[in-house]
Design an enzyme around this catalytic site. Structure first.
Site, mmCIF file in Angstrom:
data_model
loop_
_atom_site.group_PDB
_atom_site.id
_atom_site.type_symbol
_atom_site.label_atom_id
_atom_site.label_comp_id
_atom_site.label_asym_id
_atom_site.label_seq_id
_atom_site.Cartn_x
_atom_site.Cartn_y
_atom_site.Cartn_z
ATOM 1 N N GLY A 44 0.634 -4.966 0.982
ATOM 2 C CA GLY A 44 -0.574 -5.038 0.150
ATOM 3 C C GLY A 44 -0.314 -5.702 -1.193
ATOM 4 O O GLY A 44 -1.227 -6.269 -1.799
ATOM 5 N N GLU A 48 -0.551 -9.286 -0.524
ATOM 6 C CA GLU A 48 -1.977 -9.561 -0.281
ATOM 7 C C GLU A 48 -2.763 -9.578 -1.591
ATOM 8 O O GLU A 48 -3.659 -10.409 -1.784
ATOM 9 C CB GLU A 48 -2.550 -8.509 0.683
ATOM 10 C CG GLU A 48 -1.975 -8.666 2.090
ATOM 11 C CD GLU A 48 -2.345 -7.527 3.025
ATOM 12 O OE1 GLU A 48 -2.148 -6.351 2.638
ATOM 13 O OE2 GLU A 48 -2.836 -7.798 4.133
ATOM 14 N N ALA A 51 0.866 -1.175 0.000
ATOM 15 C CA ALA A 51 0.000 0.000 0.000
ATOM 16 C C ALA A 51 0.906 1.230 0.000
ATOM 17 O O ALA A 51 2.062 1.166 0.438
ATOM 18 C CB ALA A 51 -0.875 -0.012 1.241
ATOM 19 N N GLU A 92 4.696 -5.020 7.223
ATOM 20 C CA GLU A 92 3.950 -3.961 7.926
ATOM 21 C C GLU A 92 4.442 -3.736 9.351
ATOM 22 O O GLU A 92 4.424 -2.624 9.870
ATOM 23 C CB GLU A 92 2.451 -4.293 7.945
ATOM 24 C CG GLU A 92 1.744 -4.174 6.608
ATOM 25 C CD GLU A 92 1.776 -5.442 5.769
ATOM 26 O OE1 GLU A 92 2.583 -6.352 6.072
ATOM 27 O OE2 GLU A 92 0.996 -5.531 4.802
HETATM 28 C C1 HXC Z 1 5.052 4.395 -1.271
HETATM 29 C C2 HXC Z 1 6.966 3.446 -2.050
HETATM 30 C C3 HXC Z 1 6.619 2.213 -1.485
HETATM 31 C C4 HXC Z 1 5.374 2.121 -0.790
HETATM 32 C C5 HXC Z 1 8.515 1.986 -2.467
HETATM 33 N N1 HXC Z 1 8.145 3.262 -2.660
HETATM 34 N N2 HXC Z 1 7.602 1.316 -1.757
HETATM 35 N N3 HXC Z 1 6.190 4.517 -1.954
HETATM 36 N N4 HXC Z 1 4.634 3.243 -0.707
HETATM 37 N N5 HXC Z 1 4.919 0.995 -0.260
HETATM 38 C C6 HXC Z 1 8.864 4.292 -3.381
HETATM 39 C C7 HXC Z 1 10.025 4.842 -2.586
HETATM 40 O O1 HXC Z 1 9.599 5.801 -1.662
HETATM 41 C C8 HXC Z 1 10.880 5.413 -3.691
HETATM 42 O O2 HXC Z 1 10.362 6.645 -4.132
HETATM 43 C C9 HXC Z 1 10.663 4.438 -4.819
HETATM 44 O O3 HXC Z 1 9.446 3.757 -4.533
HETATM 45 C C10 HXC Z 1 11.775 3.420 -4.930
HETATM 46 O O4 HXC Z 1 11.928 2.821 -3.672
HETATM 47 P P1 HXC Z 1 13.359 2.592 -2.994
HETATM 48 O O5 HXC Z 1 13.112 2.329 -1.557
HETATM 49 O O6 HXC Z 1 14.276 3.702 -3.329
HETATM 50 O O7 HXC Z 1 13.838 1.273 -3.762
HETATM 51 P P2 HXC Z 1 14.775 0.119 -3.207
HETATM 52 O O8 HXC Z 1 15.951 0.688 -2.463
HETATM 53 O O9 HXC Z 1 15.056 -0.767 -4.377
HETATM 54 O O10 HXC Z 1 13.902 -0.680 -2.124
HETATM 55 C C11 HXC Z 1 12.773 -1.357 -2.568
HETATM 56 C C12 HXC Z 1 11.912 -1.771 -1.352
HETATM 57 C C13 HXC Z 1 11.616 -0.529 -0.504
HETATM 58 C C14 HXC Z 1 12.656 -2.796 -0.513
HETATM 59 C C15 HXC Z 1 10.631 -2.422 -1.892
HETATM 60 O O11 HXC Z 1 11.118 0.493 -1.376
HETATM 61 C C16 HXC Z 1 10.598 -0.762 0.569
HETATM 62 O O12 HXC Z 1 10.924 -1.319 1.614
HETATM 63 N N6 HXC Z 1 9.357 -0.323 0.342
HETATM 64 C C17 HXC Z 1 8.311 -0.414 1.332
HETATM 65 C C18 HXC Z 1 7.778 -1.813 1.413
HETATM 66 C C19 HXC Z 1 6.692 -1.929 2.475
HETATM 67 O O13 HXC Z 1 6.939 -1.629 3.661
HETATM 68 N N7 HXC Z 1 5.498 -2.360 2.067
HETATM 69 C C20 HXC Z 1 4.371 -2.469 2.966
HETATM 70 C C21 HXC Z 1 3.584 -1.203 2.926
HETATM 71 S S1 HXC Z 1 2.314 -1.173 4.103
HETATM 72 P P3 HXC Z 1 11.032 8.064 -3.745
HETATM 73 O O14 HXC Z 1 10.316 9.040 -4.623
HETATM 74 O O15 HXC Z 1 10.762 8.250 -2.298
HETATM 75 O O16 HXC Z 1 12.486 7.912 -4.062
HETATM 76 C C22 HXC Z 1 1.109 -2.090 3.420
HETATM 77 C C23 HXC Z 1 -0.097 -2.188 4.290
HETATM 78 C C24 HXC Z 1 -1.121 -3.015 3.649
HETATM 79 O O17 HXC Z 1 1.178 -2.581 2.349
HETATM 80 C C25 HXC Z 1 -2.380 -2.824 4.361
HETATM 81 C C26 HXC Z 1 -3.540 -3.256 3.553
HETATM 82 C C27 HXC Z 1 -3.510 -2.866 2.166
#
Ligand code: HXC
Length: 289
Positions: free
Chosen positions: A140, A143, A97, A163
């Site tokens: 997400g 999911e 998400a 999460e």
């Molecule tokens: C918003 C995101 C994002 C996310 C990545 N980006 N994941 N933006 N929401 N979930 C954005 C980053 O901010 C960045 O943009 C760009 O994508 C590239 O990401 P990087 O981190 O620079 O890439 P990398 O170093 O290759 O790392 C990849 C990654 C990391 C390991 C996937 O991005 C990451 O940990 N993302 C979050 C994953 C996460 O926690 N997902 C769960 C979300 S909560 P900018 O412009 O900032 O450079 C969830 C709740 C679900 O899903 C609830 C029900 C739906």
């Protein structure tokens, strides 16, 4: 459909195009902002949805989910489409998400505004949905893949529910579907540590059914969709409903549901055609009746 075509809303145009078969090159000129939508397969009978928000690794913002639901609705009501494939990019199926969108939400926003209420559309699809996962399928994103009926993964795919690292928990079925798919111990480990698993671990645990080289996953998923779409769409939906019963019902109730659906196939033309074709040693010609 005429009403849909006339609709002034920006996103109704592609639905009309899909239905009228005017979608060739459609992805290039898509009116959708976050997804690409086409029909694929030799008989153009596989609905194809590609998440297309590369700069954010396909983070699932509200607009993307709305578009995804709209594309699903259109494929569900398209009689030519027998299966649907959802994919992302080689780097990310979806990184979860959209954290930036969620960052300042309050409990009142979430609860009062029914946040995530429309996230379940994939799981209620009557047509089979195949996830072709490359790269990250996190939060997400994982999911969403698990809401699909079949998951194919690329060799470098990674699945996770991180999460907990953000101070929250999965909210779109992660704790439930992951546990049913991989069992309690691995699900707990993933949900409580935020650790990811590889495609190979996901296959071993039963989360994905097949692994392919990254550049082959999508074509293999489409080919699986074509294989499904060659069967009776009516009977395929019944088979899907019956398998899904296994997640909701007791064994006795599930077996009853299966039996009722099995009997029901005998009220269809396609059951008759399938068995007659076998006896006559020819290929069945299903009409979805
Ligand atoms: C918003 C995101 C994002 C996310 C990545 N980006 N994941 N933006 N929401 N979930 C954005 C980053 O901010 C960045 O943009 C760009 O994508 C590239 O990401 P990087 O981190 O620079 O890439 P990398 O170093 O290759 O790392 C990849 C990654 C990391 C390991 C996937 O991005 C990451 O940990 N993302 C979050 C994953 C996460 O926690 N997902 C769960 C979300 S909560 P900018 O412009 O900032 O450079 C969830 C709740 C679900 O899903 C609830 C029900 C739906």
């Amino acid at each position: 459909m005429a009403a849909l075509c006339r609709g002034a809303a920006r996103l109704t145009l592609p639905i009309c195009q899909i239905r009228q078969g005017l979608y060739r090159g459609y992805s290039a000129g898509s009116s959708f902002q976050y997804i690409l939508v086409e029909r694929k397969g030799q008989s153009q009978n596989v609905g194809f949805i590609q998440l297309n928000r590369p700069k954010a690794l396909n983070a699932l913002c509200d607009g993307l989910i709305n578009e995804l639901n709209q594309a699903l609705d259109s494929f569900e009501s398209d009689p030519q489409v027998g299966a649907i494939v959802i994919t992302g990019s080689e780097k990310a199926f979806a990184a979860g998400a959209d954290i930036k969108e969620m960052q300042n939400r309050t409990f009142q926003d979430c609860y009062g505004g029914s946040f995530l209420a429309h996230w379940n559309r994939v799981s209620s699809a009557r047509k089979p949905v195949i996830a072709a996962v490359n790269g990250f399928a996190l939060g997400g994103g994982c999911e969403l893949a698990m809401m699909c009926d079949i998951i194919y993964a690329g060799e470098k795919a990674q699945f996770g529910q991180p999460e907990i690292l953000l101070g929250t928990i999965p909210g779109a079925g992660g704790t439930q579907r992951l546990t049913r798919a991989v069992g309690k111990s691995l699900a707990m480990e993933m949900v409580l540590t935020g650790d990811r698993i590889s495609a190979q671990e996901a296959k071993q645990a039963g989360l994905v059914s097949k692994i392919y080289p990254a550049d082959k996953v999508v074509e293999e998923a489409i080919s699986c969709g074509e294989k499904i779409a060659r069967n009776s769409k009516l009977i395929v939906s019944m088979a899907k409903e019956s398998v899904n019963g296994a997640f909701e019902l007791s064994l006795a109730e599930g077996n009853k549901l299966e039996k009722r659906l099995f009997y029901s196939t005998f009220a269809t033309e396609d059951r008759k055609e399938g068995m007659t074709a076998f006896v006559e040693k020819r290929k069945a010609n299903f009409t979805d009746q």
